[in-house]
Design a protein around this motif. Sequence first.
Motif, mmCIF file in Angstrom:
data_model
loop_
_atom_site.group_PDB
_atom_site.id
_atom_site.type_symbol
_atom_site.label_atom_id
_atom_site.label_comp_id
_atom_site.label_asym_id
_atom_site.label_seq_id
_atom_site.Cartn_x
_atom_site.Cartn_y
_atom_site.Cartn_z
ATOM 1 N N PRO A 135 -6.673 -8.726 -7.853
ATOM 2 C CA PRO A 135 -5.661 -9.488 -8.191
ATOM 3 C C PRO A 135 -4.212 -8.131 -7.030
ATOM 4 C CG PRO A 135 -6.507 -10.052 -9.970
ATOM 5 C CD PRO A 135 -7.428 -8.932 -9.239
ATOM 6 N N ALA A 136 -3.245 -8.955 -6.113
ATOM 7 C CA ALA A 136 -2.611 -8.384 -6.337
ATOM 8 C C ALA A 136 -0.963 -8.144 -7.228
ATOM 9 C CB ALA A 136 -1.930 -8.682 -4.829
ATOM 10 N N LYS A 137 -0.377 -7.173 -7.035
ATOM 11 C CA LYS A 137 0.492 -7.218 -8.500
ATOM 12 C C LYS A 137 1.899 -7.509 -7.581
ATOM 13 C CE LYS A 137 -1.873 -5.909 -12.883
ATOM 14 N NZ LYS A 137 -1.815 -5.620 -14.107
ATOM 15 N N ALA A 138 3.021 -8.119 -8.116
ATOM 16 C CA ALA A 138 3.680 -7.929 -7.174
ATOM 17 C C ALA A 138 5.259 -6.735 -7.750
ATOM 18 C CB ALA A 138 5.239 -9.301 -7.320
ATOM 19 N N GLY A 139 5.357 -5.758 -7.035
ATOM 20 C CA GLY A 139 5.664 -4.894 -6.372
ATOM 21 C C GLY A 139 4.972 -3.671 -6.961
ATOM 22 N N SER A 140 4.030 -3.647 -6.899
ATOM 23 C CA SER A 140 3.148 -2.878 -7.528
ATOM 24 C C SER A 140 2.410 -1.615 -6.517
ATOM 25 C CB SER A 140 1.986 -3.138 -8.289
ATOM 26 O OG SER A 140 0.771 -2.483 -8.412
ATOM 27 N N TYR B 220 -3.136 6.276 3.604
ATOM 28 C CA TYR B 220 -3.914 4.457 3.560
ATOM 29 C C TYR B 220 -4.426 5.184 1.896
ATOM 30 C CZ TYR B 220 -3.372 0.784 6.092
ATOM 31 O OH TYR B 220 -3.572 -0.952 6.434
ATOM 32 N N ILE B 221 -4.076 5.728 1.373
ATOM 33 C CA ILE B 221 -4.845 6.357 -0.409
ATOM 34 C C ILE B 221 -4.557 5.368 -1.515
ATOM 35 C CG2 ILE B 221 -4.796 8.316 0.127
ATOM 36 C CD1 ILE B 221 -2.308 8.434 -1.356
ATOM 37 N N VAL B 222 -3.826 4.519 -1.246
ATOM 38 C CA VAL B 222 -3.347 3.052 -2.927
ATOM 39 C C VAL B 222 -3.297 2.116 -2.147
ATOM 40 C CG1 VAL B 222 -2.190 2.958 -4.517
ATOM 41 C CG2 VAL B 222 -2.372 4.958 -3.716
ATOM 42 N N GLY B 223 -3.663 0.664 -2.669
ATOM 43 C CA GLY B 223 -2.938 -0.722 -1.964
ATOM 44 C C GLY B 223 -3.428 -1.275 -3.386
ATOM 45 N N ASN B 224 -3.315 -2.546 -2.793
ATOM 46 C CA ASN B 224 -3.618 -3.474 -3.140
ATOM 47 C C ASN B 224 -4.706 -4.580 -2.055
ATOM 48 O OD1 ASN B 224 -1.970 -5.007 -5.837
ATOM 49 N ND2 ASN B 224 -0.475 -3.204 -4.371
ATOM 50 N N CYS B 225 -5.286 -5.649 -2.775
ATOM 51 C CA CYS B 225 -6.561 -5.811 -1.351
ATOM 52 C C CYS B 225 -6.200 -7.860 -1.825
ATOM 53 C CB CYS B 225 -7.660 -5.787 -1.152
ATOM 54 S SG CYS B 225 -8.497 -6.639 -0.088
ATOM 55 N N ALA B 226 -5.438 -8.592 -1.525
ATOM 56 C CA ALA B 226 -6.004 -9.945 -2.429
ATOM 57 C C ALA B 226 -6.684 -10.497 -2.814
ATOM 58 C CB ALA B 226 -4.510 -10.705 -1.870
ATOM 59 N N ARG B 227 -7.451 -10.351 -1.945
ATOM 60 C CA ARG B 227 -9.081 -10.679 -1.021
ATOM 61 C C ARG B 227 -9.575 -10.077 -2.117
ATOM 62 N NH1 ARG B 227 -13.101 -11.224 3.436
ATOM 63 N NH2 ARG B 227 -14.440 -13.115 2.925
ATOM 64 N N LEU B 228 -10.090 -9.359 -3.018
ATOM 65 C CA LEU B 228 -10.866 -8.987 -3.752
ATOM 66 C C LEU B 228 -10.668 -8.410 -4.976
ATOM 67 C CD1 LEU B 228 -12.428 -6.311 -1.257
ATOM 68 C CD2 LEU B 228 -13.228 -8.999 -1.896
ATOM 69 N N MET C 31 1.447 -0.888 0.364
ATOM 70 C CA MET C 31 -0.118 -0.264 0.160
ATOM 71 C C MET C 31 1.145 1.593 -0.058
ATOM 72 S SD MET C 31 0.203 2.026 3.427
ATOM 73 C CE MET C 31 -1.100 2.202 3.295
ATOM 74 N N PHE C 32 0.490 2.131 0.373
ATOM 75 C CA PHE C 32 0.945 3.521 -0.411
ATOM 76 C C PHE C 32 0.139 4.876 0.675
ATOM 77 C CE2 PHE C 32 0.862 7.879 -2.511
ATOM 78 C CZ PHE C 32 3.038 7.976 -1.991
ATOM 79 N N GLY C 33 0.650 5.434 0.964
ATOM 80 C CA GLY C 33 0.038 6.950 2.250
ATOM 81 C C GLY C 33 1.119 7.783 2.292
ATOM 82 N N LEU D 87 -0.362 1.408 -10.153
ATOM 83 C CA LEU D 87 0.405 1.536 -10.235
ATOM 84 C C LEU D 87 1.493 1.393 -9.212
ATOM 85 C CD1 LEU D 87 -1.185 5.262 -8.236
ATOM 86 C CD2 LEU D 87 -1.576 4.789 -10.297
ATOM 87 N N TRP D 88 3.211 2.067 -10.761
ATOM 88 C CA TRP D 88 4.395 0.796 -10.087
ATOM 89 C C TRP D 88 5.111 2.241 -9.531
ATOM 90 C CZ3 TRP D 88 4.978 -3.530 -10.090
ATOM 91 C CH2 TRP D 88 3.236 -4.544 -11.261
ATOM 92 N N TYR D 89 5.803 1.935 -8.582
ATOM 93 C CA TYR D 89 6.612 3.212 -7.774
ATOM 94 C C TYR D 89 7.771 3.652 -8.257
ATOM 95 C CZ TYR D 89 8.383 5.887 -3.845
ATOM 96 O OH TYR D 89 9.510 6.551 -3.656
ATOM 97 N N GLN D 90 7.958 4.593 -8.573
ATOM 98 C CA GLN D 90 9.029 5.317 -9.566
ATOM 99 C C GLN D 90 10.295 5.781 -8.741
ATOM 100 O OE1 GLN D 90 10.009 4.535 -13.034
ATOM 101 N NE2 GLN D 90 8.269 2.852 -12.594
ATOM 102 N N GLY D 91 9.566 5.872 -6.899
ATOM 103 C CA GLY D 91 10.958 7.173 -6.181
ATOM 104 C C GLY D 91 10.241 8.865 -5.757
ATOM 105 N N ARG D 92 10.157 8.765 -4.971
ATOM 106 C CA ARG D 92 10.673 9.793 -4.991
ATOM 107 C C ARG D 92 10.662 10.768 -6.220
ATOM 108 N NH1 ARG D 92 7.136 12.413 -0.890
ATOM 109 N NH2 ARG D 92 8.442 13.773 -0.853
ATOM 110 N N ALA D 93 10.494 12.075 -5.928
ATOM 111 C CA ALA D 93 10.515 12.763 -6.749
ATOM 112 C C ALA D 93 11.819 13.393 -7.168
ATOM 113 C CB ALA D 93 9.662 14.307 -7.103
ATOM 114 N N ASP D 94 12.548 13.745 -5.491
ATOM 115 C CA ASP D 94 14.209 14.171 -5.967
ATOM 116 C C ASP D 94 14.568 12.695 -5.908
ATOM 117 O OD1 ASP D 94 13.254 13.083 -3.276
ATOM 118 O OD2 ASP D 94 13.806 14.603 -2.553
#
Length: 583
Positions: free
Chosen positions: A368-373, A358-366, A350-352, A454-461
């Motif tokens: 599909p969770a993608k590895a690394g996403s 707690y705005i973005v994330g996966n839920c393998a029950r509901l 997840m990401f926040g 969404l696929w994390y690319q890092g902080r803008a800096d």
Amino acid sequence: MRQRQASDTPDHYADLHGRFGWQVPRRFNMAAVCSRRWVADPATAQQTAVIATAPGQPDRHHSYAELQQQANRLSSALTALGVQRGDRVAIVMPQRFETAVAYMAVLQMGAVGMPLSQLFGPEALEFRLQDSEAVVAICDGSTLAAVQSVSGNCPQLRALIAVEAPAPGALEWTGLLASAPARFKAVDTLADEAAVLIYTSGTTGNPKGALIPHRALIGNLTGFVCSQNWFGFDPFDATKPSQAVFWSPADWAWTGGLMDALLPSLYFGRPIVAFNGRFSPQAAFELMERHRVTHTFLFPTALKAMMKAYPQPRKQFRVQLQAIMSAGEAVGDAVFAYCQKQLGVTVNEMFGQTEINYIVGNCARLYPAKAGSMGKGYPGHRVAVIDDEGCECPVGVPGDVAVHRLDVHGDPDPIFFLGYWKNEAATRAKFTGDMANSWCRTGDMAVRDAEGYLWYQGRADDVFKAAGYRIGPGEIENCLVKHPAVANAAVVPKPDAERGAVVKAYVVLAQEYLGAQPGRAAGDAAFEQRLVAELQAHVKGKLAPYEYPKEIEFVESLPMTTTGKVQRRVLRLQEEARARALA
């Protein structure tokens, strides 16, 4: 029965997101829903709220009734000390029962809880205590001396309360509560009133205090139940007895520990383990086995360490995990596969961030969770990847992860912070567009795929260019960690006169790997040279040719924030300083 894979999961995302709508009352108080309501019902009053554990001490189970009674006494004591609605009260303690009591007490009286990490040094404590104008600080033996050392420079701070740490100039917790009334009339707060003041990490300039309202807990709940796969945290039957037990090593002074673990667990009336000790893979597995932990939040650095230390943990530990949530950095497919195969759980990344958690994330029950996403926007949150002008980026184009003030139905999203403490300019800079109808930028880069993940690319800096190529450190770090020699890694740009920058990796070696190298001596230059070549070939064989690290430096540890994130900025500045010294 085999572990259900991500591809087996039915995708209920669109229906779940489209049908969800917020119900935010005008008046709402975090403590009222996390403690007081459970005590009002005899069926739940004696259920366990907090399991306190520490090395060398017996485990203690504390009920919701005990939590509320102690909170009432502390609220009464704080009122007698002159603490008023809206005043900031610093809570400078590790995970322990008294920490939960302190939050409930401060919140129910309409004051503002200010969590401060036990890892903060005097300078960090002094800045936050001064800037917030905190009137009381609650400490224990691990933090009292540091707070006392700066209290003379904090004129607004009129009282220190010490738990199990009697000292001159501090009020002793047990005696203070024993003499205070056990009844307290809670303040009927507005949902928009300030509840918590949490300071950001301050990677650029001084830390900023994010003021979190009571309603933000409501905004957190969809992410919590999704990331915990709903098991044991059914929002439609919160009073039903459950075997769910939550634990996370995340410091309760951090958003991830307070808003992602402590408060949601109490909101659903479930027990949370308070572990007052140092994290280690062995301690984590032993604790989860002893307390039959079913749900957890483990950041990637912890999971990497557990994977390296115990490649097959179920041969040594009887774990009963039903859900793992992870955040802070990208987990990567190596750790993702480890959790599925060795722990029997699909990790939900997840990401926040502090301001909008707690705005973005996966839920393998509901779905599909993608590895690394990072996952997709949780129900109730309208999330997009936007460019500098505030327009949504096409699929595959990097941009800033942002959340809209309004959800997909046009209703206000309760997740948003109220603003930065005494810093209106910084608050406005966080948003793109009109403040009432705008995008809130996170400062974290991502790309969106065709399915909306969404696929994390890092902080803008953190993202940089080397020889004209745009480099995101996360993918390279994930690749390095797959090698058995690597416990952790951080990738930064090293200034280069010809190419602008080259890729450099700082690598922490796995002790298990080093111990298995016969004849190797400490500081063995020939061994390190061979290993550098091996790691470079390892990355070359899996990623683009321009992504392999041209230079690798072995270090004992990486600079980390108190929340478990690698501080790449520290390493980047180190490389820039070295380049200037050689110029």
